[in-house]
Design a protein around this motif. Structure first.
Motif, PDB file in Angstrom:
ATOM      1  N   ALA A 105     -69.703  -3.121 -77.865  1.00  0.00           N
ATOM      2  CA  ALA A 105     -70.400  -4.049 -76.967  1.00  0.00           C
ATOM      3  C   ALA A 105     -71.644  -4.672 -77.596  1.00  0.00           C
ATOM      4  CB  ALA A 105     -70.781  -3.327 -75.674  1.00  0.00           C
ATOM      5  N   ASP A 106     -72.016  -5.840 -77.114  1.00  0.00           N
ATOM      6  CA  ASP A 106     -73.144  -6.595 -77.672  1.00  0.00           C
ATOM      7  C   ASP A 106     -74.448  -5.794 -77.647  1.00  0.00           C
ATOM      8  OD1 ASP A 106     -71.648  -8.869 -78.251  1.00  0.00           O
ATOM      9  OD2 ASP A 106     -72.025  -9.786 -76.296  1.00  0.00           O
ATOM     10  N   GLU A 107     -74.635  -4.977 -76.606  1.00  0.00           N
ATOM     11  CA  GLU A 107     -75.911  -4.268 -76.481  1.00  0.00           C
ATOM     12  C   GLU A 107     -76.036  -3.085 -77.438  1.00  0.00           C
ATOM     13  OE1 GLU A 107     -73.246  -2.400 -73.215  1.00  0.00           O
ATOM     14  OE2 GLU A 107     -73.590  -4.395 -74.077  1.00  0.00           O
ATOM     15  N   ASN A 108     -74.933  -2.701 -78.083  1.00  0.00           N
ATOM     16  CA  ASN A 108     -75.003  -1.585 -79.020  1.00  0.00           C
ATOM     17  C   ASN A 108     -75.723  -2.024 -80.301  1.00  0.00           C
ATOM     18  OD1 ASN A 108     -74.054   0.194 -81.304  1.00  0.00           O
ATOM     19  ND2 ASN A 108     -73.040   1.236 -79.609  1.00  0.00           N
ATOM     20  N   PRO A 109     -76.797  -1.329 -80.704  1.00  0.00           N
ATOM     21  CA  PRO A 109     -77.574  -1.775 -81.867  1.00  0.00           C
ATOM     22  C   PRO A 109     -76.790  -1.785 -83.171  1.00  0.00           C
ATOM     23  CG  PRO A 109     -78.249   0.426 -81.184  1.00  0.00           C
ATOM     24  CD  PRO A 109     -77.359  -0.105 -80.097  1.00  0.00           C
ATOM     25  N   THR A 135     -73.916  -4.288 -87.915  1.00  0.00           N
ATOM     26  CA  THR A 135     -72.640  -4.586 -88.573  1.00  0.00           C
ATOM     27  C   THR A 135     -72.510  -6.075 -88.838  1.00  0.00           C
ATOM     28  OG1 THR A 135     -71.521  -2.677 -87.593  1.00  0.00           O
ATOM     29  CG2 THR A 135     -70.126  -4.495 -88.312  1.00  0.00           C
ATOM     30  N   PHE A 136     -72.884  -6.883 -87.845  1.00  0.00           N
ATOM     31  CA  PHE A 136     -72.770  -8.332 -88.018  1.00  0.00           C
ATOM     32  C   PHE A 136     -73.689  -8.826 -89.133  1.00  0.00           C
ATOM     33  CE2 PHE A 136     -73.848 -12.759 -86.662  1.00  0.00           C
ATOM     34  CZ  PHE A 136     -72.590 -13.294 -86.857  1.00  0.00           C
ATOM     35  N   GLN A 137     -74.913  -8.320 -89.176  1.00  0.00           N
ATOM     36  CA  GLN A 137     -75.839  -8.730 -90.224  1.00  0.00           C
ATOM     37  C   GLN A 137     -75.348  -8.306 -91.604  1.00  0.00           C
ATOM     38  OE1 GLN A 137     -78.338 -10.814 -89.855  1.00  0.00           O
ATOM     39  NE2 GLN A 137     -77.926 -10.897 -87.634  1.00  0.00           N
ATOM     40  N   GLU A 138     -74.719  -7.144 -91.690  1.00  0.00           N
ATOM     41  CA  GLU A 138     -74.172  -6.691 -92.965  1.00  0.00           C
ATOM     42  C   GLU A 138     -72.981  -7.554 -93.381  1.00  0.00           C
ATOM     43  OE1 GLU A 138     -75.329  -4.532 -95.078  1.00  0.00           O
ATOM     44  OE2 GLU A 138     -77.000  -3.853 -93.833  1.00  0.00           O
TER      45      GLU A 138
END
Length: 209
Positions: free
Chosen positions: A87-91, A96-99
């Motif tokens: 989910a979006d709220e999971n840090p 993961t997206f930034q990596e």
């Protein structure tokens, strides 16, 4: 120890040497190795509670069919699968997206696609969320046991426990599911190790419909 030795030597042992501790440095090494486990979109929706204190292990044992190996093992893990790990709220999702951006696998413009794909694959309903958590945490749990064996440790995975009781006892948030408990330590050499159990053959495993 090569992989053939690890896979053939790993056993679910019932008796642990209560005189031999597993140092924190070795526990960390086992976890670091297991952290290489693949996961959906590399979301890694798993966590561990590592119980070493006798009183904590006894608290767990009362919810695990009173299996004595829970408290006799130097460390017992509560494996957690995060049903909201997509989910979006999971840090860790943002991390993961930034990596992915750093690796050149996507750009900031791909954010909406990444969010939509996760929700479609894993967030559709309670069943898909639970499957997401358990499948990925299961991969991690197996890696944990193989990593332990490669470092000279033995393990025993346990499915015999009260899910609700364990979660309440250790204040585990609702979005986690506990797929398995894993006792880890050294085998008690004064005991007899049971012979290996039978396994399906290749021909048993390969099917067609």
């Amino acid at each position: 120890m090569d992989f053939n030795q690890v896979i053939n030597g790993r056993r679910a042992v019932n008796f642990f040497d209560t005189t031999r501790d597993v140092p924190d440095s070795l526990i960390r090494q086992v976890i670091e190795m297991a952290a290489k486990t693949p996961s959906s979109f590399n979301l890694q929706p798993w966590s561990l509670m590592a119980l070493k204190a006798k009183e904590d292990k006894l608290r767990l044992q009362q919810h695990a069919l009173n299996q004595t190996k829970v408290s006799e093992a130097p460390v017992t893990f509560i494996v957690l699968g995060d049903r909201r790990g997509w989910a979006d709220e999971n840090p860790f999702v943002e991390r993961t997206f930034q990596e992915m951006i750093k690796a050149g696998a996507t750009t900031e413009e791909g954010r909406d696609w990444f969010s939509g794909a996760r929700k479609k694959l894993y967030g559709g309903n309670e069943e898909t969320q639970l499957a997401f958590a358990c499948k990925n945490a299961g991969f991690f749990a197996m890696s944990l046991m193989l990593s332990a064996k490669s470092l000279g440790l033995e393990t025993h995975p346990m499915d015999g426990f009260d899910q609700a009781g364990v979660k309440k006892e250790f204040n585990i948030p609702d979005h986690y599911w506990v797929p398995v408990l894993i006792a880890m330590g050294y085998f008690d050499s004064s005991k007899t190790l049971d012979p290996p159990k039978w396994r399906k053959s290749v021909d048993d495993i390969l099917v067609s419909f």
